[in-house]
Design an enzyme around this catalytic site. Structure first.
Site, PDB file in Angstrom:
ATOM      1  N   SER A  60     -24.282 -16.657  21.853  1.00 40.68           N
ATOM      2  CA  SER A  60     -23.934 -15.265  21.381  1.00 40.68           C
ATOM      3  C   SER A  60     -23.984 -15.779  23.500  1.00 40.68           C
ATOM      4  O   SER A  60     -23.237 -15.960  23.857  1.00 40.68           O
ATOM      5  CB  SER A  60     -24.834 -13.988  21.593  1.00 40.68           C
ATOM      6  N   ASP A 118     -18.315 -11.183  12.612  1.00 38.79           N
ATOM      7  CA  ASP A 118     -18.877 -11.063  14.053  1.00 38.79           C
ATOM      8  C   ASP A 118     -18.300  -9.258  14.734  1.00 38.79           C
ATOM      9  O   ASP A 118     -18.142  -8.664  15.652  1.00 38.79           O
ATOM     10  CB  ASP A 118     -18.780 -11.995  15.730  1.00 38.79           C
ATOM     11  N   HIS A 174     -23.563 -11.891  13.190  1.00 37.94           N
ATOM     12  CA  HIS A 174     -23.519 -12.525  13.905  1.00 37.94           C
ATOM     13  C   HIS A 174     -23.579 -14.265  14.453  1.00 37.94           C
ATOM     14  O   HIS A 174     -24.924 -14.531  14.667  1.00 37.94           O
ATOM     15  CB  HIS A 174     -24.596 -12.240  14.862  1.00 37.94           C
TER      16      HIS A 174
END
Length: 451
Positions: free
Chosen positions: A169, A391, A419
């Site tokens: 991320s 995602d 995610h």
């Protein structure tokens, strides 16, 4: 496994490293007792910004049975977790009171009336003022570029000539920044759940609105297809929007004195979309809420907010605010936020308005800015950029954009939900492990199935 902790001193401001002011970066080294043929260290960042790399690395060290790292990786690398500057154990930023955190999460996520919007502006100005009063000129030092420079000190501290890194991320932004600053020091970078550094602040926020809206639609489709697992399967979207509407006038009281406002419900929805396993929890929570029980909503929301049972918070969102706003020199004005709120609400009905309002904190931020670079990692070796088609937080479209920007990026796709992708399926694990261990770049265009 053995677990060893250490602290590394770094300059507060790498642009003025000789002034003697420092931060202490906390790190942990996890070494398997079965390690053979050690390659070096694998540095890990879980994202956020604000996530603890120490906590994440300890969790990942529990092994494959618990969703952790494969033994093939732990047998070859020391696992290095670190809390970036301002996070967790590394001179943490803490400037938002628990009361203001509660008020922020409980607030109407997409306020329609000007009075409600102004109230949220006032709250964010108060928070910005408290952070500026406490940290003042230090605020720009919590930027991504400063943290990326810290990573090179960590590489030196563990004795590696080249950096091997796994970033999830926001950790992809941190890794991409490192690759631009220190391309000659890169051995292998896996960037999973790509942030696109070329997007401006508004573009990045709209991309997230699109991603969450798409992920929520995927949830509703799953719900309808598996009614035995989803008590709101008749019309999942309506069940959620009805819950948000009802909470605006009559929020359900919880056992700890809080009320399940539309804000808390919205946070629970956000929380549930980060993993496919969260979908059933959301469906149950919304069904139970309708029966007068908000426990599931608060459980999901508190998990996302890192709110503890005693009502206090970790510093996740304090650091998140400080880093994001230090990185941002193009935040919209209040009038622009208000305009975009209406426009995005039409395009992304559940998430658009709220994600526009989510730009308010940096719009009123009082600290200095230090934006990160957005360019090629010239002369760096191949970098693997992993994207998940479903995602919500770092939408799949970012994957190819980040790989292209770096110039040495190679896309690996997981056709899954939630995610980030690694280490969720054998296909993804095999591709990433071969790269980390043997520097074998995944086959061009490789797409891994959901299961």
């Amino acid at each position: 496994m053995t677990y060893d902790c250490a602290d590394v001193s770094v300059p507060r401001d790498w642009n003025n490293a000789g002034n003697g002011e420092t931060y202490s970066i906390a790190m942990i080294r996890i070494r398997s007792s079965k390690q053979q043929g050690r390659i070096g260290s694998l540095l890990i960042n879980p994202g956020g910004p604000g996530g603890s790399g120490i906590d994440t690395s300890v969790y990942l060290s529990f092994g494959e049975a618990f969703g952790g790292l494969p033994t093939e990786v732990t047998n070859k690398f020391d696992i290095i977790g670190f809390d970036p500057r301002g996070v967790g154990r590394s001179d943490p930023v803490k400037c938002i009171s628990s009361e203001d955190q509660d008020e922020s999460f409980a607030a109407t996520p997409d306020p329609v009336s000007q009075a409600d919007f102004d109230k949220l502006v006032a709250l964010n100005k108060r928070i910005a003022g408290d952070c500026a009063s406490k940290y003042g000129d230090q605020l720009p030092y919590f930027s991504t570029e400063q943290a990326a420079r810290d990573m090179d000190s960590l590489r030196t501290a563990v004795g590696d000539d080249k950096l091997t890194y796994l970033g999830f991320s926001y950790g992809t932004l941190l890794g991409a920044t490192y690759a631009q600053l220190f391309p000659q020091n890169v051995r292998a970078l896996v960037l999973d759940g790509a942030v696109d550094p070329k997007q401006n602040f508004v573009e990045g926020s709209e991309t997230q609105a699109k991603g969450f809206e798409r992920a929520f639609t995927n949830f509703t489709n799953w719900c309808k297809a598996t009614p035995d697992k989803c008590p709101i399967s008749a019309d999942p979207r309506k069940a959620v929007t009805d819950a948000l509407s009802a909470a605006a006038t009559k929020p359900v009281p919880g056992s700890d004195g809080r009320q399940a406002t539309s804000g808390w419900i919205f946070v629970s929805v956000i929380s549930s979309l980060y993993t496919e396993s969260g979908w059933a929890k959301l469906a149950d929570a919304i069904a139970e809420l309708k029966q007068g029980n908000p426990k599931g909503v608060f459980t999901l929301a508190d998990q996302y907010a890192e709110r503890k049972p005693d009502g206090t918070y970790s510093n996740l969102f304090d650091a998140n605010l400080a880093v994001n706003c230090a990185d941002t020199n193009d935040a919209p004005s209040l009038d622009e936020v208000r305009r975009l709120q209406g426009e995005w609400r039409q395009k992304y009905p559940l998430f658009g308005g709220a994600l526009a309002v989510g730009m308010l904190p940096c719009a009123v931020w009082q600290g200095g800015r230090d934006p990160y670079p957005a360019g090629a990692a010239k002369d760096a070796p191949p970098i693997v950029v992993v994207g998940t088609t479903g995602d919500p937080a770092t939408p799949y479209e970012n994957t190819a954009d980040l790989a292209s920007m770096l110039g040495v990026g190679h896309v690996l796709t997981w056709e899954g939900e939630g995610h980030t992708a690694y280490p969720n399926t054998p296909c993804i694990v095999n591709a990433v492990d071969s790269y980390l261990i043997d520097l074998k770049v995944p086959q061009e265009g490789l797409r891994c199935p959901a299961k």
